[in-house]
Design a protein around this motif. Structure first.
Motif, PDB file in Angstrom:
ATOM      1  N   THR A 117       0.823  -1.211   0.000  1.00  0.00           N
ATOM      2  CA  THR A 117       0.000   0.000   0.000  1.00  0.00           C
ATOM      3  C   THR A 117       0.856   1.260   0.000  1.00  0.00           C
ATOM      4  OG1 THR A 117      -1.729  -1.171   1.227  1.00  0.00           O
ATOM      5  CG2 THR A 117      -1.823   1.237   1.225  1.00  0.00           C
ATOM      6  N   GLY A 118       1.866   1.308   0.860  1.00  0.00           N
ATOM      7  CA  GLY A 118       2.669   2.512   1.014  1.00  0.00           C
ATOM      8  C   GLY A 118       3.435   2.915  -0.236  1.00  0.00           C
ATOM      9  N   THR A 119       3.952   1.951  -0.966  1.00  0.00           N
ATOM     10  CA  THR A 119       4.716   2.269  -2.180  1.00  0.00           C
ATOM     11  C   THR A 119       3.812   2.653  -3.340  1.00  0.00           C
ATOM     12  OG1 THR A 119       4.717  -0.065  -2.823  1.00  0.00           O
ATOM     13  CG2 THR A 119       6.610   0.731  -1.554  1.00  0.00           C
ATOM     14  N   GLY A 120       2.516   2.413  -3.206  1.00  0.00           N
ATOM     15  CA  GLY A 120       1.583   2.719  -4.293  1.00  0.00           C
ATOM     16  C   GLY A 120       1.422   1.583  -5.284  1.00  0.00           C
ATOM     17  N   MET A 121       2.063   0.434  -5.039  1.00  0.00           N
ATOM     18  CA  MET A 121       1.976  -0.673  -5.993  1.00  0.00           C
ATOM     19  C   MET A 121       0.552  -1.164  -6.156  1.00  0.00           C
ATOM     20  SD  MET A 121       5.412  -3.030  -5.544  1.00  0.00           S
ATOM     21  CE  MET A 121       5.490  -3.108  -3.764  1.00  0.00           C
ATOM     22  N   VAL A 122      -0.190  -1.281  -5.049  1.00  0.00           N
ATOM     23  CA  VAL A 122      -1.549  -1.809  -5.137  1.00  0.00           C
ATOM     24  C   VAL A 122      -2.450  -0.873  -5.938  1.00  0.00           C
ATOM     25  CG1 VAL A 122      -2.388  -0.774  -2.990  1.00  0.00           C
ATOM     26  CG2 VAL A 122      -3.390  -2.910  -3.812  1.00  0.00           C
ATOM     27  N   ASP A 123      -2.280   0.430  -5.789  1.00  0.00           N
ATOM     28  CA  ASP A 123      -3.080   1.381  -6.559  1.00  0.00           C
ATOM     29  C   ASP A 123      -2.775   1.284  -8.046  1.00  0.00           C
ATOM     30  OD1 ASP A 123      -4.333   2.346  -4.285  1.00  0.00           O
ATOM     31  OD2 ASP A 123      -2.818   3.900  -3.949  1.00  0.00           O
ATOM     32  N   HIS A 124      -1.490   1.189  -8.386  1.00  0.00           N
ATOM     33  CA  HIS A 124      -1.106   1.090  -9.795  1.00  0.00           C
ATOM     34  C   HIS A 124      -1.621  -0.211 -10.412  1.00  0.00           C
ATOM     35  CE1 HIS A 124       1.544   4.483  -8.932  1.00  0.00           C
ATOM     36  NE2 HIS A 124       1.804   4.571 -10.228  1.00  0.00           N
ATOM     37  N   MET A 125      -1.578  -1.299  -9.656  1.00  0.00           N
ATOM     38  CA  MET A 125      -2.080  -2.576 -10.165  1.00  0.00           C
ATOM     39  C   MET A 125      -3.583  -2.490 -10.450  1.00  0.00           C
ATOM     40  SD  MET A 125      -0.018  -4.921  -7.425  1.00  0.00           S
ATOM     41  CE  MET A 125      -1.015  -6.376  -7.659  1.00  0.00           C
ATOM     42  N   ALA A 126      -4.333  -1.917  -9.517  1.00  0.00           N
ATOM     43  CA  ALA A 126      -5.779  -1.804  -9.687  1.00  0.00           C
ATOM     44  C   ALA A 126      -6.122  -0.907 -10.870  1.00  0.00           C
ATOM     45  CB  ALA A 126      -6.412  -1.263  -8.404  1.00  0.00           C
ATOM     46  N   ASP A 134      -8.037   0.238 -16.304  1.00  0.00           N
ATOM     47  CA  ASP A 134      -7.779   0.966 -17.556  1.00  0.00           C
ATOM     48  C   ASP A 134      -7.733   0.048 -18.764  1.00  0.00           C
ATOM     49  OD1 ASP A 134      -7.698   3.280 -16.118  1.00  0.00           O
ATOM     50  OD2 ASP A 134      -5.503   3.395 -16.019  1.00  0.00           O
ATOM     51  N   ASN A 135      -7.472  -1.241 -18.524  1.00  0.00           N
ATOM     52  CA  ASN A 135      -7.364  -2.168 -19.650  1.00  0.00           C
ATOM     53  C   ASN A 135      -8.664  -2.914 -19.946  1.00  0.00           C
ATOM     54  OD1 ASN A 135      -4.409  -2.612 -20.816  1.00  0.00           O
ATOM     55  ND2 ASN A 135      -4.206  -2.108 -18.643  1.00  0.00           N
ATOM     56  N   ILE A 136      -9.746  -2.451 -19.350  1.00  0.00           N
ATOM     57  CA  ILE A 136     -11.053  -3.006 -19.685  1.00  0.00           C
ATOM     58  C   ILE A 136     -11.460  -2.491 -21.061  1.00  0.00           C
ATOM     59  CG2 ILE A 136     -13.494  -3.087 -19.058  1.00  0.00           C
ATOM     60  CD1 ILE A 136     -12.639  -2.666 -16.151  1.00  0.00           C
ATOM     61  N   PRO A 137     -11.754  -3.352 -22.017  1.00  0.00           N
ATOM     62  CA  PRO A 137     -12.156  -2.902 -23.361  1.00  0.00           C
ATOM     63  C   PRO A 137     -13.416  -2.046 -23.300  1.00  0.00           C
ATOM     64  CG  PRO A 137     -11.642  -5.255 -23.364  1.00  0.00           C
ATOM     65  CD  PRO A 137     -11.677  -4.820 -21.923  1.00  0.00           C
ATOM     66  N   GLY A 159     -11.029   1.351  -2.474  1.00  0.00           N
ATOM     67  CA  GLY A 159     -10.124   1.905  -3.468  1.00  0.00           C
ATOM     68  C   GLY A 159     -10.503   1.612  -4.899  1.00  0.00           C
ATOM     69  N   VAL A 160     -10.909   0.379  -5.173  1.00  0.00           N
ATOM     70  CA  VAL A 160     -11.172  -0.049  -6.550  1.00  0.00           C
ATOM     71  C   VAL A 160     -12.653  -0.008  -6.898  1.00  0.00           C
ATOM     72  CG1 VAL A 160     -10.906  -1.952  -8.190  1.00  0.00           C
ATOM     73  CG2 VAL A 160      -9.125  -1.519  -6.489  1.00  0.00           C
ATOM     74  N   LEU A 161     -13.506  -0.454  -5.986  1.00  0.00           N
ATOM     75  CA  LEU A 161     -14.935  -0.550  -6.292  1.00  0.00           C
ATOM     76  C   LEU A 161     -15.551   0.779  -6.736  1.00  0.00           C
ATOM     77  CD1 LEU A 161     -17.336  -2.457  -6.444  1.00  0.00           C
ATOM     78  CD2 LEU A 161     -17.830  -1.939  -4.043  1.00  0.00           C
ATOM     79  N   PRO A 162     -15.250   1.906  -6.080  1.00  0.00           N
ATOM     80  CA  PRO A 162     -15.824   3.170  -6.563  1.00  0.00           C
ATOM     81  C   PRO A 162     -15.436   3.482  -8.009  1.00  0.00           C
ATOM     82  CG  PRO A 162     -14.960   3.444  -4.340  1.00  0.00           C
ATOM     83  CD  PRO A 162     -14.498   2.105  -4.822  1.00  0.00           C
ATOM     84  N   GLU A 199     -18.116   3.858 -11.026  1.00  0.00           N
ATOM     85  CA  GLU A 199     -18.159   5.063 -11.856  1.00  0.00           C
ATOM     86  C   GLU A 199     -18.111   4.693 -13.339  1.00  0.00           C
ATOM     87  OE1 GLU A 199     -15.533   9.135 -12.552  1.00  0.00           O
ATOM     88  OE2 GLU A 199     -15.224   7.921 -10.761  1.00  0.00           O
ATOM     89  N   ALA A 200     -17.257   3.732 -13.671  1.00  0.00           N
ATOM     90  CA  ALA A 200     -17.176   3.288 -15.059  1.00  0.00           C
ATOM     91  C   ALA A 200     -18.486   2.624 -15.487  1.00  0.00           C
ATOM     92  CB  ALA A 200     -16.016   2.311 -15.223  1.00  0.00           C
ATOM     93  N   GLY A 201     -19.107   1.880 -14.584  1.00  0.00           N
ATOM     94  CA  GLY A 201     -20.379   1.242 -14.907  1.00  0.00           C
ATOM     95  C   GLY A 201     -21.492   2.252 -15.073  1.00  0.00           C
ATOM     96  N   ALA A 202     -21.513   3.287 -14.227  1.00  0.00           N
ATOM     97  CA  ALA A 202     -22.556   4.312 -14.305  1.00  0.00           C
ATOM     98  C   ALA A 202     -22.519   5.032 -15.644  1.00  0.00           C
ATOM     99  CB  ALA A 202     -22.388   5.307 -13.162  1.00  0.00           C
ATOM    100  N   ALA A 203     -21.318   5.196 -16.194  1.00  0.00           N
ATOM    101  CA  ALA A 203     -21.177   5.860 -17.488  1.00  0.00           C
ATOM    102  C   ALA A 203     -21.847   5.057 -18.611  1.00  0.00           C
ATOM    103  CB  ALA A 203     -19.701   6.071 -17.816  1.00  0.00           C
TER     104      ALA A 203
END
Length: 484
Positions: A359-368, A373-376, A406-409, A413-417
């Motif tokens: 979490t601290g290094t930001g790896m988990v955020d970048h992975m999520a 972002d790679n969802i077609p 962190g990820v679900l919102p 948001e992507a689904g609401a669009a």
């Protein structure tokens, strides 16, 4: 770069523990520390670890006192009637024992706490698995999956987190999901039936008395609850704990040799004697007091009258004081459960290093973010289905807090669009809990494998494929019923 390093760190950890090149505690500490240096943030390692420890300290405290509390309840005989019922149902039939494991874990999971479920389930079932030389990873795998399905109860955690993150009502998320979750539980029971048939084919069907008669010459006599006064057997020497197993296969494939390396006769003696109806720690005159205390404790947890660590601290202190009023007896009970307490709490604090660095290094955020972002673009209208699929790896590699807050919102948001309801997204996010409960980031799983004397790597190799299938079964049922 952080995305690649994050996935590499997780893969390195899983490979090393499954190949038994490192112990889970060492891997949870050393691998993230090394990758923290690779990221170039070695100077902040101390801060990351302290943050991780701080966040998990209440969980560690809860587990410590929960182990003491339920250990005392087992010592005094609170769960002996459950064991008698299981023995009566199972009749030394491996198929019935595995199905009984799933049912017991599901029922006990109603309290919403995984650690409690695993302590009760393992305490009740371990002697049967050892006596019949059954695979212990079958027990841990079935218990983890059954608990994972039931973990979606509103007071279990994930549903409440999803509701909070998306500002929804928990009942609106959970109630429509009941048919899909029922299908998931039915799948676990069906799977336990299949695994039980495999164990029955390997071991055959015996009466409990016949099994006990086959045990080698005894050094220490042990009586199993409900087995009758004549059902006595060896617990020492070359008894069931270390009996020769059928040849072929690895622990993870369901052979009896799946206990932790170094599993000793003494360890098995202690666990098997827990069910001795003549043990000195029994308190039959206090049975209803202990039952009422346990019901009150579980009710308090569900109603959230006090924080769970505080409840277990108070419960453990009261249980010790009433059942063992003399100080030497209290010290003896604490000493008897000290090994489990140390193993589990040590694992939790080691996991704090892993989660702190991730979490601290930001790896988990970048992975999520990379996954999202790679969802077609064409999958936009099917974001609920995509959320369900993504939840399988994400909830395994992340804590529930990290995923739901962190990820679900972002997914919602992507689904609401694309016109997808946040309720559908929230429901889909729950489907992976059968796999999540075996994640190395879930403290309760260390209670499960520790008490069952199973290597975490063996448990992981066995359970992952079945847990993924269970999650997909829930997702498929949700789509079929129009819930997701």
């Amino acid at each position: 770069m952080l995305t690649i390093l994050g996935f590499t760190m997780i893969a390195t950890f899983l490979v090393l523990i499954m190949m038994k090149k490192m112990s889970p505690i060492a891997a949870l500490v050393l691998i993230p520390a090394l990758f923290c240096v690779f990221v170039g943030k070695g100077a902040k390692l101390g801060d990351y670890v302290i943050d991780g420890v701080t966040s998990l300290a209440p969980t560690a405290a809860m587990l410590m006192f929960a182990i003491v509390y339920f250990g005392v309840m087992i010592d005094v005989g609170l769960f002996d009637p459950i064991v008698r019922g299981i023995l009566k149902f199972a009749k030394a039939d491996p198929l019935r024992i595995v199905v009984g494991t799933a049912l017991l874990a599901a029922i006990v999971s109603l309290d919403g706490d995984g650690s409690t479920t695993f302590m009760i389930t393992v305490s009740a079932m371990y002697p049967l698995y050892k006596r019949l030389k059954m695979s212990l990873v079958v027990m841990t795998g079935v218990a983890a999956m059954a608990n994972g399905v039931m973990n979606t109860l509103p007071w279990g955690g994930p549903t409440a987190r999803a509701a909070t993150a998306l500002k929804l009502d928990a009942s609106d998320i959970f109630v429509p999901m009941i048919p899909a979750l029922a299908a998931g539980l039915a799948f676990v029971i069906a799977l336990s039936y299949v695994l039980g048939r495999r164990e029955r084919k390997r071991l055959g069907v015996l009466t409990l008395d016949a099994v006990l008669v086959e045990e080698p010459e005894q050094e220490t006599e042990t009586v199993l609850v409900g087995a009758g006064s004549g059902a006595k057997s060896a617990a020492g020497g070359s008894g069931a704990g270390n009996s020769a197993a059928p040849t072929g296969g690895s622990a993870a494939e369901g052979n009896p040799g799946d206990a932790t390396a170094g599993d000793s006769d003494d360890d098995d003696d202690r666990m098997l004697k827990v069910l001795d109806p003549n043990r000195a720690t029994l308190r039959p005159k206090l049975y209803w007091f202990n039952a009422l205390l346990t019901v009150t404790l579980l009710t308090s947890m569900i109603m959230e009258w006090l924080p769970i660590p505080v409840l277990f601290l108070l419960g453990a202190a009261l249980a010790l004081t009433v059942n063992f009023p003399h100080m030497p007896d209290q010290k003896a009970r604490l000493g008897a459960h000290a090994e489990n307490v140390l193993n589990v709490s040590g694992m939790v604090f080691a996991a704090a290093v892993f989660t702190g660095v991730l979490t601290g290094t930001g790896m988990v955020d970048h992975m999520a973010r990379w996954l999202v972002d790679n969802i077609p673009d064409g999958m936009g209208p099917h974001m609920a289905f995509v959320t369900g699929l993504l939840s399988i790896p994400l909830t395994y590699f992340m804590s529930n807090d990290g995923f739901y807050f962190g990820v679900l919102p972002v997914l919602a948001e992507a689904g609401a669009a694309h016109g997808v309801s946040p309720l559908e997204i929230a429901r889909a996010s729950l489907i992976a809990q059968p796999l999540h409960m075996s994640s190395p980031l879930v403290p309760a799983v260390y209670v499960l494998v520790g008490m069952a004397k199973v290597e975490f790597g063996d448990h992981t190799k066995f359970v992952v494929k079945w847990a993924i299938l269970t999650s997909l079964a829930i997702l498929g049922a949700g789509i079929l019923f129009g819930i997701i």
